[in-house]
Design a protein around this motif. Structure first.
Motif, short mmCIF file in Angstrom:
data_model
loop_
_atom_site.label_atom_id
_atom_site.label_comp_id
_atom_site.label_asym_id
_atom_site.label_seq_id
_atom_site.Cartn_x
_atom_site.Cartn_y
_atom_site.Cartn_z
N ASP A 210 0.83 -1.21 0.00
CA ASP A 210 0.00 0.00 0.00
C ASP A 210 0.86 1.26 0.00
O ASP A 210 0.56 2.24 -0.70
CB ASP A 210 -0.92 0.01 1.23
N LYS A 211 1.95 1.24 0.77
CA LYS A 211 2.85 2.39 0.82
C LYS A 211 3.52 2.63 -0.53
O LYS A 211 3.69 3.77 -0.98
CB LYS A 211 3.91 2.19 1.90
N LEU A 212 3.91 1.54 -1.21
CA LEU A 212 4.55 1.67 -2.52
C LEU A 212 3.58 2.23 -3.54
O LEU A 212 3.93 3.14 -4.30
CB LEU A 212 5.08 0.31 -2.97
N LEU A 213 2.37 1.72 -3.56
CA LEU A 213 1.36 2.24 -4.49
C LEU A 213 1.04 3.69 -4.20
O LEU A 213 0.87 4.50 -5.12
CB LEU A 213 0.09 1.39 -4.42
N GLY A 214 0.97 4.04 -2.92
CA GLY A 214 0.71 5.42 -2.55
C GLY A 214 1.84 6.34 -2.99
O GLY A 214 1.59 7.48 -3.44
N ALA A 215 3.09 5.87 -2.89
CA ALA A 215 4.23 6.68 -3.31
C ALA A 215 4.19 6.92 -4.81
O ALA A 215 4.48 8.03 -5.28
CB ALA A 215 5.53 5.98 -2.91
N VAL A 216 3.83 5.89 -5.57
CA VAL A 216 3.71 6.05 -7.03
C VAL A 216 2.59 7.03 -7.37
O VAL A 216 2.75 7.91 -8.23
CB VAL A 216 3.46 4.69 -7.71
N ARG A 217 1.47 6.89 -6.69
CA ARG A 217 0.33 7.77 -6.93
C ARG A 217 0.67 9.23 -6.60
O ARG A 217 0.37 10.14 -7.37
CB ARG A 217 -0.87 7.30 -6.11
N ASP A 218 1.31 9.45 -5.47
CA ASP A 218 1.68 10.81 -5.07
C ASP A 218 2.71 11.40 -6.03
O ASP A 218 2.66 12.59 -6.35
CB ASP A 218 2.24 10.81 -3.65
N PHE A 219 3.65 10.58 -6.48
CA PHE A 219 4.68 11.05 -7.40
C PHE A 219 4.07 11.46 -8.73
O PHE A 219 4.49 12.47 -9.33
CB PHE A 219 5.72 9.94 -7.61
N SER A 220 3.08 10.72 -9.21
CA SER A 220 2.47 11.00 -10.52
C SER A 220 1.59 12.24 -10.50
O SER A 220 1.27 12.78 -11.57
CB SER A 220 1.66 9.78 -10.98
N HIS A 221 1.13 12.66 -9.33
CA HIS A 221 0.34 13.88 -9.19
C HIS A 221 -0.85 13.92 -10.15
O HIS A 221 -1.08 14.91 -10.84
CB HIS A 221 1.21 15.13 -9.43
N GLY A 222 -1.58 12.82 -10.24
CA GLY A 222 -2.78 12.80 -11.08
C GLY A 222 -2.53 12.62 -12.56
O GLY A 222 -3.47 12.71 -13.35
N GLN A 223 -1.30 12.39 -12.98
CA GLN A 223 -1.01 12.13 -14.39
C GLN A 223 -1.70 10.84 -14.82
O GLN A 223 -1.84 9.91 -14.02
CB GLN A 223 0.50 12.01 -14.62
#
Length: 237
Positions: A210-223
């Motif tokens: 969950d933390k890894l997926l959240g980090a990817v999601r936050d990094f992409s900033h809605g892209q």
């Protein structure tokens, strides 16, 4: 085809797979389209051995999913306690080579976790090298194997066997994780995967995922999601 669709279109959340009291794993697949070309699998071989697989076919959508179905069927028909996984991967490579065009290929990683011997034996066919993180903060990657599946026939594949210790974490992922981009077209890259896992090392496999997926999601900033995102994490208890 319906069965394969269900195998590929995993819900976009972590799923816990309890196998033994010594190992726990969590996995997720988030397709960029209705069906995708990423694949993961976790299944029991015998009382002591459990198989883990992650793969990524070139292309996206239904054509990629159909090719991946060949891999899934070949894997389940060939895996056993008797066959060497390097030989098994070579046979799968030949099947993929004969049944796909030259522009199609599959990156593939397969491992067998032996809960009696506390070992993990693997073969990497051109896939993003999975990690083995240790409790002391060090880590290594699973690199041994061979070429991407489907490129050339009659190819040999090497294997490696590593001893597992309490607290170890095996982290598998596809390039949809490492190549996720932010608004400036910078990729997430392996360094951020490593930092995220090390920061959350004390968590369960499910929470770490969950933390890894959240980090990817936050990094992409809605892209918009450009590729399938798949990851599988195993935690030694």
């Amino acid at each position: 085809f319906l069965f394969f669709f269900l195998m590929i279109r995993r819900p976009p959340r972590s799923t816990l797979f309890p196998y033994t009291t010594l190992f726990r794993s969590a996995a997720v697949n988030i397709s960029s389209r209705q069906v995708g070309g990423d694949y993961y699998d976790c299944f029991k071989i015998d009382e002591d051995k459990h198989a883990f697989c992650i793969a990524d076919v070139s292309g996206k959508g239904a054509p990629a999913a159909l090719i991946m179905s060949n891999l899934q069927a070949s894997l389940h028909s060939l895996v056993s306690t008797e066959i060497d996984i390097g030989d098994m991967t070579s046979r799968i490579n030949d099947l993929i080579y004969r049944n796909t065009g030259l522009d199609k290929f599959i990156t593939f990683f397969f491992g067998v976790l032996d809960s009696k011997e506390n070992t993990f034996t693997s073969c990497n066919a051109g896939h993003n090298p999975p990690y083995l993180f240790h409790a002391d903060g060090t880590f290594q990657t699973f690199d041994k194997g061979g070429l991407i599946l489907g490129m050339m026939p009659n190819m040999p594949f090497d294997t490696e066997t590593l001893k597992l210790q309490t607290g170890d974490a095996i982290v598998m992922y596809t390039d949809g994780v490492s190549e996720a981009m932010d608004a400036d077209e910078e990729e997430f890259e392996e360094k951020r995967i490593e930092a995220c896992i090390l920061e959350n090392y004390g968590l369960s496999a499910e929470d770490m995922l969950d933390k890894l997926l959240g980090a990817v999601r936050d990094f992409s900033h809605g892209q918009p999601q450009a590729d399938d995102i798949t990851s599988l994490i195993i935690k030694v208890l």
